[in-house]
Design an enzyme around this catalytic site. Sequence first.
Site, short mmCIF file in Angstrom:
data_model
loop_
_atom_site.label_atom_id
_atom_site.label_comp_id
_atom_site.label_asym_id
_atom_site.label_seq_id
_atom_site.Cartn_x
_atom_site.Cartn_y
_atom_site.Cartn_z
N TYR A 174 10.65 -1.46 -5.43
CA TYR A 174 9.96 -1.91 -4.22
C TYR A 174 9.18 -3.21 -4.43
CZ TYR A 174 6.47 -1.49 -0.38
OH TYR A 174 5.66 -1.70 0.71
N LYS A 178 8.98 -7.06 -2.32
CA LYS A 178 7.86 -7.49 -1.50
C LYS A 178 7.32 -8.84 -1.96
CE LYS A 178 8.02 -4.16 1.42
NZ LYS A 178 8.38 -4.43 2.82
#
Length: 277
Positions: A174, A178
């Site tokens: 993740y 980002k």
Amino acid sequence: MAETASYSAVVTGGASGIGEAVCAKLASRGINILIADIQEAQGQALATQLSSTFSVQAKYLRVDITKEDDVKVMVETVVKLWGRLDYAANCAGICESTWAEERSVTTDVVDRTFAINQRGLWLCQKHEAQQMESQEPRAVKLEPPSRFPVRGQRGAIVNVASISALNGMGLAAYTPTKFAVIGITKNGAKFYGPNGVRCNAICPGWTLTPMLEISMGEEGYEGSKASEESAVCSNISLGRFAFSQEQANVVSFLLSNESSYVNGAHIVVDGGFNAIR
């Protein structure tokens, strides 16, 4: 306050979480909404609810943002429905639950996360902005009015990043995506700003959404004892997790005339966590 003319928006990941809250916030401003998501039952129900509550046109479209053809159809659908695309909020994303190490994180998890959070978001920004560039600009109205004319703008895009884009906090799949969202956003500001399209991002902290439930388990459930007693909250200046509506408020600001000179920015919405850690 409702918009003074008919405006339209697309919200990816709009059927739940921050995306759902963004749909409701924009609808409350009188903006027509296309809810783009793969969660059909939730998306259809939300479209019906928003149309009834706010007297706007809210439509649901099944969109898999990893597929470029789906993204193209998404943008084309907004234009067919309302003639133009004024606003886009790219909220779709996924997150794994492994925080402390990356040995157990598989390439399948990484590839899927990158396909949605990074490549998919890039596809959305690209096609949304290209449509916006082709439109006539709308006037930027300042209050009180400026003594001189303000150049009109053709649209605004907000991408949802994360405070994980600012620090190494774990989440091996993740977190890199980002970081990429901020880079994609800054590039968007460079590429499309000269043609009157603004691109900005928000960096939410821990927010009570289905994604937080996946990544944190019982601690991520709104109203649960584990959530209220979470050790994470001791590191947040405001002492609690965020509500999705609080993230939506900032997205709404960045999509409005009130942020007409904000471009290429990322706004941290984390209750003070990043500032005091």
